[in-house]
Design an enzyme around this catalytic site. Structure first.
Site, short mmCIF file in Angstrom:
data_model
loop_
_atom_site.label_atom_id
_atom_site.label_comp_id
_atom_site.label_asym_id
_atom_site.label_seq_id
_atom_site.Cartn_x
_atom_site.Cartn_y
_atom_site.Cartn_z
CB CYS A 71 -0.89 0.00 1.23
SG CYS A 71 -1.85 1.51 1.40
CB CYS A 77 -2.43 5.19 6.35
SG CYS A 77 -3.89 4.34 6.91
CB CYS A 80 -1.52 -1.33 7.67
SG CYS A 80 -3.00 -1.84 6.82
CB CYS A 157 -8.60 1.11 2.74
SG CYS A 157 -8.03 0.12 4.13
CD GLN A 278 -16.38 -9.89 17.05
OE1 GLN A 278 -15.45 -9.15 16.81
NE2 GLN A 278 -16.71 -10.22 18.29
CD GLU A 328 -24.64 -4.96 23.09
OE1 GLU A 328 -23.69 -5.76 23.11
OE2 GLU A 328 -24.48 -3.73 22.97
CG ASP A 377 -16.74 -10.75 22.61
OD1 ASP A 377 -15.71 -10.06 22.66
OD2 ASP A 377 -17.27 -11.12 21.53
CB CYS A 404 -10.91 -6.82 21.01
SG CYS A 404 -11.92 -5.76 22.04
C1 LIG Z 1 -16.56 -6.83 21.45
S1 LIG Z 1 -18.27 -6.60 21.27
C2 LIG Z 1 -18.83 -8.25 21.32
C3 LIG Z 1 -20.18 -8.52 20.73
C4 LIG Z 1 -20.54 -9.98 20.48
N1 LIG Z 1 -20.11 -10.87 21.50
C5 LIG Z 1 -20.10 -10.44 19.11
O1 LIG Z 1 -19.29 -11.36 18.99
O2 LIG Z 1 -20.56 -9.85 18.11
C6 LIG Z 1 -18.71 -5.88 22.78
C7 LIG Z 1 -20.17 -5.53 22.92
O3 LIG Z 1 -20.36 -5.08 24.27
C8 LIG Z 1 -21.30 -4.02 24.29
N2 LIG Z 1 -21.07 -3.31 25.56
C9 LIG Z 1 -20.11 -2.40 25.85
N3 LIG Z 1 -20.17 -2.04 27.14
C10 LIG Z 1 -21.16 -2.77 27.70
C11 LIG Z 1 -21.68 -2.89 29.02
N4 LIG Z 1 -21.19 -2.17 30.02
N5 LIG Z 1 -22.70 -3.73 29.24
C12 LIG Z 1 -23.23 -4.46 28.21
N6 LIG Z 1 -22.76 -4.41 26.94
C13 LIG Z 1 -21.74 -3.58 26.70
C14 LIG Z 1 -21.01 -3.27 23.00
O4 LIG Z 1 -22.13 -2.51 22.59
C15 LIG Z 1 -20.67 -4.41 22.04
O5 LIG Z 1 -21.82 -4.86 21.37
#
Ligand SMILES: C[S@@+](CC[C@H](N)C(=O)[O-])C[C@H]1O[C@@H](n2cnc3c(N)ncnc32)[C@H](O)[C@@H]1O
Length: 449
Positions: A71, A77, A80, A157, A278, A328, A377, A404
Site C-alpha cells: 500500500c 496511514c 496498518c 484501502c 465482528q 448488551e 466478550d 480484543c
Molecule cells: C466486542 S463486542 C462483542 C459482541 C458480540 N459478543 C459479538 O461477537 O458480536 C462488545 C459488545 O459489548 C457491548 N457493551 C459495551 N459495554 C457494555 C456494558 N457495560 N454492558 C453491556 N454491553 C456492553 C457493545 O455494545 C458491544 O456490542
C-alpha cells in the site's frame, strides 16, 4: 547521552506492543517498522530518563521475514502497522504480544498457542468508519495519520473489498459536486464528520454522520449508490458531540434497506447500521466455533452471554436444555438480537438491554444455587471489579473470555486468578496487517473453589 535528532545504530532485539525494542548507550529505545534481528540507523525523536523513541533512517541489515508493503500509504496511514512483515511473522508478533502482556501485566505463567491465521489477509473488513475532512470542494475521506488527527486521503484501502473503494470514491465525488462542507474538529464547524458503512451478503448500509441535522440534498448520493450497488440502505446519523466518538445517538433512515439480512453458522441474522458485528467474518466464524467447542454446556442450567452484541454467538450456543441470558447495552444491537431470536425460534432466550455491571449480578442472584456457564466478550476496556466479583459469585465451572485487548485481558485474568485459571489461550488474527489481536481464553474454576 542520547538527544533528540541524534542518529545512532540500533538492533531490534524484541517486539513490544507496536514497535521493536533495543538498547543504545544504556537507553531502552523503541523503533517502529522494524523486525526483530534487523539493524538500522535511527533518528531519536523523543528522550525521557532512560527511554527513547526513534524512527528508521536506513536499514543496515534486513530480516528474511521483511515484506514489501503493497500500500502506498504504509507508514503514514495509521491503519496498518505490520505490512512490512511476512504474514508468518505477523502471526508470531501477535502470539508474542499476548504472551508478553499476560506475563508482564497479569503476572501469569500460561502457554499461549500460535495465533490462528485469518482466511483472508487483505480485503477482509466488512465495515468502514472513515473521517471526512478537508475543504468544501476538496473533501478528504480516509484514515488518520499514525498518532495524529491529520487525514490521509486513502481512497483504496486494501483492508476492505472493492465495495469500500467504490463507495468512498462516489461519496467524495458527491460531497465535492454538491459543495458539502466537511467537519473541522478545531472550530467544530462544517457538516459531514464521518462516512460509515457495512457490507454483508451483497447488502450495503451507508451512514453519513452529520454535525447537526443534515441539510444538504441526499438525492444525488442516492442516485450514484443505486448505479453501483443493487441492494443498499442510506442513513443519516446526527452527532454534535465535541469528542472523538463516531456515532451520535440518533440515526434516521433515508432510503433503501433498513437492515442487512443473512445467515451465518446456521443462524439467521438481522443487522442494523449501528449494531456491533465482528469486522472479519472468516475469523469471527473460527472464534465462535472454538467457543462452542470449549464451553462445556452439558449440565448447565443457566448460560449467560455477556456483551452479546446482536447475539449471533448467543444463538449458536442457546439450547432448550438451559436458560440463556444475553446482556448488551446498545439498544440497536438488542433490537436486532430480539428480531434474531424470533427469526430462529431460539428457545429459552432472554435478551437483556443493560450494563453487564448491573445485570449480571441480578441474574446471578436470581439463579442462586443453579449451575451456570458464562461467556464474556467485552470492549477494549475489558471487565471491571464488579463484573469479576459477580463471576466469582456465580462460580461457573468454566468461563470463556473473548478479548480484543490483551492488556486488559491480562489485568482481568489476574483479578480472577484466585478463583479461575486460564487453561487455554489462543490468539486469533481478526485484524491482519495491524497490531491488533483477538484472544480466546478458557478459564476453569480452581479446585479449592
Ligand atoms: C466486542 S463486542 C462483542 C459482541 C458480540 N459478543 C459479538 O461477537 O458480536 C462488545 C459488545 O459489548 C457491548 N457493551 C459495551 N459495554 C457494555 C456494558 N457495560 N454492558 C453491556 N454491553 C456492553 C457493545 O455494545 C458491544 O456490542
Amino acid at each position: 547521552m542520547l538527544r533528540v535528532n541524534d542518529v545512532v545504530t540500533f538492533t531490534a532485539e524484541s517486539y513490544s506492543n507496536r514497535e521493536t525494542v533495543g538498547t543504545v548507550d544504556g537507553y531502552t529505545v523503541f523503533v517502529p517498522f522494524l523486525l526483530t534481528g534487523e539493524r538500522a540507523r535511527v533518528r531519536i525523536n523523543y528522550v525521557k530518563k532512560n527511554v527513547a523513541y526513534a524512527d528508521v533512517t536506513e536499514i543496515l541489515l534486513s530480516s528474511p521475514q521483511r515484506a514489501l508493503p503493497h500500500c502506498e500509504f504504509f507508514g503514514k496511514c495509521g491503519g496498518c502497522s505490520l505490512s512490512h512483515m511476512s504474514y508468518a511473522e505477523q502471526l508470531r508478533f501477535k502470539q508474542n504480544k499476548v504472551a508478553l502482556n499476560l506475563s508482564k501485566i497479569g503476572g501469569l505463567d500460561v502457554d499461549v498457542l500460535p495465533c490462528v491465521p485469518s482466511p483472508s489477509v487483505w480485503g477482509y473488513r466488512n465495515k468502514i468508519s472513515l473521517p471526512v475532512r478537508g475543504k468544501r470542494g476538496a473533501v478528504k475521506v480516509g484514515m488518520f495519520e499514525r498518532d495524529s488527527h491529520k487525514i490521509v486521503d486513502v481512497r483504496r484501502c486494501a483492508l476492505c473489498g472493492e465495495w469500500a473503494q467504490t463507495l468512498v470514491s462516489l461519496f467524495a465525488e458527491y460531497c465535492n459536486m454538491c459543495g458539502i462542507e466537511p467537519y473541522d474538529e478545531r472550530s467544530f464547524a462544517g457538516c459531514v464528520r464521518h462516512l460509515t458503512a457495512r457490507y454483508e451478503e451483497d447488502q450495503l448500509l451507508v451512514t453519513v454522520v452529520s454535525n447537526g441535522e443534515f441539510t444538504g440534498d441526499l438525492r444525488p448520493l442516492q442516485q450514484s449508490l443505486a448505479r453501483r450497488f443493487e441492494r443498499f440502505g442510506l442513513f443519516v446519523n446526527v452527532n454534535t458531540a465535541r469528542n472523538n466518538v463516531i456515532l451520535g445517538e440518533k440515526s434516521r433512515h433515508v432510503c433503501g434497506l433498513e437492515y442487512i439480512e443473512g445467515e451465518h453458522l446456521g443462524v439467521k441474522f438481522r443487522l442494523s447500521p449501528d449494531s456491533f458485528f465482528q469486522v472479519n467474518d472468516g475469523v469471527k466464524d473460527l472464534i465462535y466455533a472454538k467457543a462452542r467447542q470449549l464451553l462445556d454446556l452439558s449440565s448447565t442450567e443457566i448460560f449467560a452471554d455477556c456483551f452479546s452484541g446482536v447475539g449471533l454467538l448467543t444463538n449458536v450456543l442457546a439450547s432448550e436444555r438451559f436458560e440463556t441470558y444475553a446482556i448488551e447495552i446498545e439498544p440497536s444491537s438488542v433490537a436486532d438480537a430480539k428480531a434474531m431470536a424470533v427469526l430462529n425460534g431460539t428457545p429459552r432466550l432472554t435478551n437483556v438491554c443493560g450494563d453487564v455491571t448491573k445485570e449480571l449480578p441480578k441474574i446471578v442472584a436470581a439463579n442462586h444455587g443453579k449451575k451456570m456457564t458464562v461467556l464474556v466478550d467485552p470492549p477494549r476496556k475489558g471487565l471491571n471489579v464488579e463484573i469479576c466479583n459477580a463471576l466469582k459469585e456465580a462460580s461457573p465451572n468454566c468461563i470463556v473470555y473473548v478479548s480484543c485487548d490483551s492488556a486488559t485481558l491480562a489485568r482481568d485474568l489476574a483479578t480472577l486468578s484466585d478463583a479461575y485459571s486460564a487453561v487455554y489461550v489462543e490468539p486469533y488474527d481478526m485484524f491482519p496487517q495491524t497490531d491488533q489481536v483477538e484472544t480466546l481464553v478458557l478459564l476453569n474454576r480452581s479446585e479449592q473453589n
